[in-house]
Write a protein that holds these residues in place. Structure first.
Motif, PDB file in Angstrom:
ATOM      1  N   SER A  52       0.796  -1.023  -0.140  1.00 15.09           N
ATOM      2  CA  SER A  52       0.166   0.068   0.099  1.00 15.09           C
ATOM      3  C   SER A  52       0.867   1.259   0.111  1.00 15.09           C
ATOM      4  CB  SER A  52      -0.644  -0.171   1.175  1.00 15.09           C
ATOM      5  OG  SER A  52      -1.655   1.287   1.525  1.00 15.09           O
ATOM      6  N   HIS A  53       1.889   1.290   0.699  1.00 15.46           N
ATOM      7  CA  HIS A  53       3.132   2.370   0.737  1.00 15.46           C
ATOM      8  C   HIS A  53       3.567   2.520  -0.615  1.00 15.46           C
ATOM      9  CE1 HIS A  53       6.327   5.032   1.445  1.00 15.46           C
ATOM     10  NE2 HIS A  53       7.054   3.667   1.305  1.00 15.46           N
ATOM     11  N   GLN A  54       4.197   1.695  -1.174  1.00 16.57           N
ATOM     12  CA  GLN A  54       4.833   1.700  -2.120  1.00 16.57           C
ATOM     13  C   GLN A  54       4.270   2.055  -3.450  1.00 16.57           C
ATOM     14  OE1 GLN A  54       7.918  -1.866  -1.397  1.00 16.57           O
ATOM     15  NE2 GLN A  54       8.336  -1.080  -3.357  1.00 16.57           N
ATOM     16  N   LYS A  64      -4.395   4.901  -1.887  1.00 23.58           N
ATOM     17  CA  LYS A  64      -5.968   5.135  -2.599  1.00 23.58           C
ATOM     18  C   LYS A  64      -5.850   4.617  -4.190  1.00 23.58           C
ATOM     19  CE  LYS A  64      -6.506   9.584  -0.163  1.00 23.58           C
ATOM     20  NZ  LYS A  64      -6.745  10.947  -0.291  1.00 23.58           N
ATOM     21  N   GLU A  65      -4.834   4.378  -4.663  1.00 27.55           N
ATOM     22  CA  GLU A  65      -4.756   3.735  -6.093  1.00 27.55           C
ATOM     23  C   GLU A  65      -4.572   2.222  -6.127  1.00 27.55           C
ATOM     24  OE1 GLU A  65      -2.309   6.050  -4.982  1.00 27.55           O
ATOM     25  OE2 GLU A  65      -3.104   7.758  -5.588  1.00 27.55           O
ATOM     26  N   LEU A  66      -4.161   1.640  -4.947  1.00 26.83           N
ATOM     27  CA  LEU A  66      -3.970   0.152  -4.964  1.00 26.83           C
ATOM     28  C   LEU A  66      -5.051  -0.486  -4.398  1.00 26.83           C
ATOM     29  CD1 LEU A  66      -1.990  -2.319  -5.695  1.00 26.83           C
ATOM     30  CD2 LEU A  66      -1.126  -1.873  -3.239  1.00 26.83           C
ATOM     31  N   GLN A  67      -5.433  -1.660  -5.258  1.00 32.69           N
ATOM     32  CA  GLN A  67      -6.457  -2.575  -4.788  1.00 32.69           C
ATOM     33  C   GLN A  67      -5.650  -3.915  -4.356  1.00 32.69           C
ATOM     34  OE1 GLN A  67     -10.764  -4.448  -6.403  1.00 32.69           O
ATOM     35  NE2 GLN A  67      -8.824  -4.297  -7.788  1.00 32.69           N
ATOM     36  N   ILE A  68      -5.960  -4.395  -3.324  1.00 31.40           N
ATOM     37  CA  ILE A  68      -5.243  -5.712  -3.013  1.00 31.40           C
ATOM     38  C   ILE A  68      -6.532  -6.691  -2.962  1.00 31.40           C
ATOM     39  CG2 ILE A  68      -4.170  -6.981  -0.968  1.00 31.40           C
ATOM     40  CD1 ILE A  68      -3.001  -4.334  -0.120  1.00 31.40           C
ATOM     41  N   HIS A  84       3.715   1.684  10.776  1.00 32.81           N
ATOM     42  CA  HIS A  84       4.591   1.599   9.384  1.00 32.81           C
ATOM     43  C   HIS A  84       4.720   3.292   9.502  1.00 32.81           C
ATOM     44  CE1 HIS A  84       5.732   1.922   5.149  1.00 32.81           C
ATOM     45  NE2 HIS A  84       5.768   0.459   5.225  1.00 32.81           N
ATOM     46  N   PRO A  85       6.321   3.857   8.895  1.00 31.66           N
ATOM     47  CA  PRO A  85       6.436   5.100   8.959  1.00 31.66           C
ATOM     48  C   PRO A  85       5.799   5.867   7.920  1.00 31.66           C
ATOM     49  CG  PRO A  85       8.359   3.743   8.308  1.00 31.66           C
ATOM     50  CD  PRO A  85       7.263   2.841   8.861  1.00 31.66           C
ATOM     51  N   SER A  86       5.091   5.121   6.839  1.00 27.77           N
ATOM     52  CA  SER A  86       4.791   5.934   5.637  1.00 27.77           C
ATOM     53  C   SER A  86       3.040   6.015   5.784  1.00 27.77           C
ATOM     54  CB  SER A  86       5.180   5.477   4.376  1.00 27.77           C
ATOM     55  OG  SER A  86       6.627   5.761   4.519  1.00 27.77           O
ATOM     56  N   GLN A 112      13.530 -10.485   2.717  1.00 28.14           N
ATOM     57  CA  GLN A 112      14.830 -10.076   2.854  1.00 28.14           C
ATOM     58  C   GLN A 112      14.969  -8.791   2.759  1.00 28.14           C
ATOM     59  OE1 GLN A 112      16.706 -12.160  -0.350  1.00 28.14           O
ATOM     60  NE2 GLN A 112      16.555 -14.111   0.529  1.00 28.14           N
ATOM     61  N   LYS A 113      14.384  -7.925   2.046  1.00 28.00           N
ATOM     62  CA  LYS A 113      14.689  -6.491   1.908  1.00 28.00           C
ATOM     63  C   LYS A 113      13.599  -5.558   2.568  1.00 28.00           C
ATOM     64  CE  LYS A 113      17.088  -7.175  -2.249  1.00 28.00           C
ATOM     65  NZ  LYS A 113      17.178  -6.703  -3.733  1.00 28.00           N
ATOM     66  N   LYS A 114      12.436  -6.043   3.210  1.00 30.37           N
ATOM     67  CA  LYS A 114      11.399  -5.483   3.577  1.00 30.37           C
ATOM     68  C   LYS A 114      10.803  -4.572   2.798  1.00 30.37           C
ATOM     69  CE  LYS A 114      12.221  -7.683   7.555  1.00 30.37           C
ATOM     70  NZ  LYS A 114      13.041  -8.489   7.212  1.00 30.37           N
ATOM     71  N   LYS A 115      10.898  -4.817   1.456  1.00 29.90           N
ATOM     72  CA  LYS A 115      10.092  -3.802   0.342  1.00 29.90           C
ATOM     73  C   LYS A 115       9.822  -4.728  -0.807  1.00 29.90           C
ATOM     74  CE  LYS A 115      12.680  -0.837  -1.964  1.00 29.90           C
ATOM     75  NZ  LYS A 115      12.808  -1.519  -3.485  1.00 29.90           N
ATOM     76  N   LEU A 116       8.783  -4.316  -1.541  1.00 27.94           N
ATOM     77  CA  LEU A 116       8.493  -5.225  -2.757  1.00 27.94           C
ATOM     78  C   LEU A 116       9.624  -5.081  -3.651  1.00 27.94           C
ATOM     79  CD1 LEU A 116       5.360  -5.200  -1.291  1.00 27.94           C
ATOM     80  CD2 LEU A 116       4.608  -4.785  -3.380  1.00 27.94           C
TER      81      LEU A 116
END
Length: 631
Positions: free
Chosen positions: A321-323, A327-331, A365-367, A612-616
């Motif tokens: 959601s952050h990356q 508002k744009e992302l549908q999961i 989450h910081p963001s 591993q990297k904590k990001k997509l």
């Protein structure tokens, strides 16, 4: 080799024996909280101490929740009507684990579970001999039957004992201990492999352990004890790590299905994905790892897909959601409807508790802030028609009994269980009286509570015994691992005053009668046994099972048969072993010009990179955005 009919006779011989145990009430501490949401940072839950604040673990930190806030939110939910008296459960079977490896099963279901916890030593030694000699590894899921798990646990423990002995001999310059025996057969020539040849774990770790067996213990084949999608995943992970040449064998040549995985293999799931892919919104499919490689491949060809586990699902959707934009992302989450709904409930609890933006940034989450968390919650689309027959068993009669008769018990619930059972555990977790999460999270919670109690009472204390009571809100097969862990803790602390009671919340509908005379016992009384020896394996006519009927297609006889076929090389055995390989429906297949196998493995790779990297990965984010641009 074990003979199944003999095993059934052993169960029947238990009869209706009454076990008398003390019923000490477990005192509760005004201690720390653990409203737990799975985390990728530690693989479990944050259980740090606090006074009026309760913690939720997340991918970037932990959330503190005021218990009154969530309790108020939970109270707003309309309570479902009580089950009719004829359908209510009066009490649940249980196993009491005491000091010095004492076990006291309460009720016929518990007796059936406890019957095979201490396997014959010759069976253990024989199987370990074969695994070492033939370089065979075994990865098994927690939900195996207790006879099989009992032997596997004992084999692993014996191997580690021999490895330790071998290491001491080497340090002693090869002089040996007690005549130099370093193997089950007493010889000194054979080396004990450094990594366990048997592991019992959750579905994700099965693949990791198989890779470690190949890398560190040089196994030449792996037996995967689970359902078919697990053997598929293990084989795929091994292949990705350079061990595609090592065969993975299933316990049976028959199809080993899974109600949850199969709910995503029909046209309905594909139609649901296609519908969500049609719009202009950015869409990401978060698929539960407990699905087939084919499901992952087809899904990935429709919507960019990443797998998740019950331990990292929250962290995955927060970061996505952050990356990509809340508002744009549908999961699109599937196929486990219960887990998806429970995930939404967790976000609802965070929002309704009145958290400030600063608190969300610091602890969740910081963001993210209140607005973005609300957007995330509103943009989760849960597949409506998928569930596991095991976790579906926790219906209203079970919930009523937990509420009425087990008010002082710790309550554990897997994220896949229905809302009512989940809400009980969620509410309990506010006061560190329960846990919600994965199988590993449940095991860790029980271990932590037993360790704390044993530490408080101390060695040789004259205090009255304490019994910690745990409602096991997941498949009963986990009890073997729980028993072993609790016994190890009590042994290590030398505590004589702590007991742990594992309670099986089994509906009376799931108990079927078996005439003892049918299994060789000359007695006309009925022995209630769950899981049953007939078809249905303890399944209720109302839906749901006390134990997983698919997992129980793996048994000790089957393991011996596989090892025998590997040991005795012949054309016929080689032909038979081919039938035990994982399904290869995707072999040579292409979807939209791409390898179907690669499409199926890709979501797993995306998940591992995230862990591993904590990001997509940039590749996954780019695919999501480019798909929306094309629409």
């Amino acid at each position: 080799m074990f003979i199944r009919s003999a095993a059934v006779q052993r169960l029947a011989a238990i009869g209706r024996r009454t076990v008398v145990v003390s019923s000490h009430q477990c005192s509760r501490h005004a201690a720390a909280s653990s409203l737990v949401i799975p985390s990728t940072t530690n693989g479990g839950f944050n259980n740090s101490a606090g006074d009026e604040k309760r913690r939720i673990a997340s991918g970037t930190g932990s959330i503190e929740i005021h218990p009154r806030a969530l309790s108020s939110a939970a109270a707003e939910a309309k309570a479902p009507p009580a089950a009719p008296p004829a359908q209510q459960v009066n009490s649940f079977p249980s196993i009491v684990i005491g000091p010095n490896h004492a076990l006291s099963p309460q009720g016929s279901f518990a007796e059936a579970q406890a019957a095979f916890l201490e396997p014959p030593q010759d069976v253990v030694e024989s199987l370990l001999d074969q695994l070492i000699d033939r370089k065979v590894g075994v990865v098994a899921h927690y939900y195996m039957d207790v006879e099989l798990q009992g032997v596997l646990h004992a084999v692993k423990r014996r191997q580690m004992e021999l490895l330790h002995r071998q290491q001491l001999e080497e340090e002693d310059g090869g002089a040996g201990l007690d005549g130099g025996a370093s193997s089950p057969s007493g010889g000194t020539a054979r080396k004990i492999p450094p990594y366990p040849l048997v592991t019992i774990c959750d579905s994700l770790k099965m693949g990791d352990d198989a890779v470690e067996m190949c890398a560190r213990s040089n196994v030449s084949s792996v037996i995967c004890l689970g359902v078919d999608f697990m053997s598929e995943s293990v084989s795929a992970i091994m292949s990705k790590n350079g061990y595609g040449h090592v065969p993975v064998y299933r316990a049976t040549a028959k199809h080993i299905g899974c109600s949850l995985a199969e709910s995503a293999e029909g046209d309905n799931y594909k139609a649901w994905l296609n519908k969500n892919a049609e719009g202009e919104r950015k869409s990401l499919h978060v698929v539960y790892i407990n699905t087939s490689l084919e499901t992952k491949a087809i899904s990935n060809s429709i919507i960019p897909t990443i797998t998740c586990t019950s331990s990292n699902v929250l962290s995955t959707i927060l970061q996505a959601s952050h990356q990509i934009g809340p508002k744009e992302l549908q999961i699109c989450y599937g196929p486990d409807t219960y887990m998806g709904d429970n995930l939404v409930s967790l976000l609802d609890a965070v929002i309704s508790s009145g958290w400030s933006d600063e608190r969300i940034k610091a602890d969740l989450h910081p963001s993210h802030d209140r607005s973005t968390i609300q957007s995330l919650r509103d943009n989760i689309n849960v597949y409506p028609s998928g569930n596991c027959v095991v976790h579906h068993m926790f219906g209203q009669s079970v919930v009523d009994t937990v509420n009425n008769d087990y008010k002082d018990a710790y309550v554990t619930a897997h994220l896949e269980v229905p809302g009512e059972m989940f809400q009980i555990a969620l509410k309990k977790s506010l006061d560190d009286e329960g846990v919600v999460g994965s199988t590993s999270n449940i095991l860790n919670f029980i271990e932590r509570k037993v360790e704390a109690a044993a530490g408080e009472i101390g060695v040789g204390s004259s205090q009255e015994k304490r019994r910690l009571q745990f409602i096991l809100g997941t498949e009963a097969g986990m009890v073997t691992s729980i028993v072993r862990s609790v016994q190890d803790i009590l042994d290590a602390t030398a505590c004589q005053n702590v007991e742990a009671e594992i309670v099986f919340p089994v509906s009376s509908e799931a108990v079927m009668g078996v005439e003892e005379g049918e299994v060789g016992v000359n007695n006309n009384s009925t022995l209630e046994v769950v899981p049953g020896v007939a078809g249905g394996e303890g399944c209720s006519t109302a839906g749901g099972c006390a134990t997983c009927p698919f997992m129980k297609m793996n048994d000790l006889d089957a393991v011996h048969d596989i090892v025998d076929m590997i040991s005795e090389s012949s054309a016929n055995n080689e032909l038979q072993l081919l039938k035990h390989l994982p399904p290869n429906r995707l072999q040579g297949q292409k979807i939209n010009g791409k390898s179907a196998i690669e499409l199926g493995i890709e979501p797993i790779v995306f998940m591992r990179e995230f862990m591993q990297k904590k990001k997509l990965s940039d590749e996954l984010v780019e695919r999501v955005e480019s798909m929306a641009a094309r629409n």
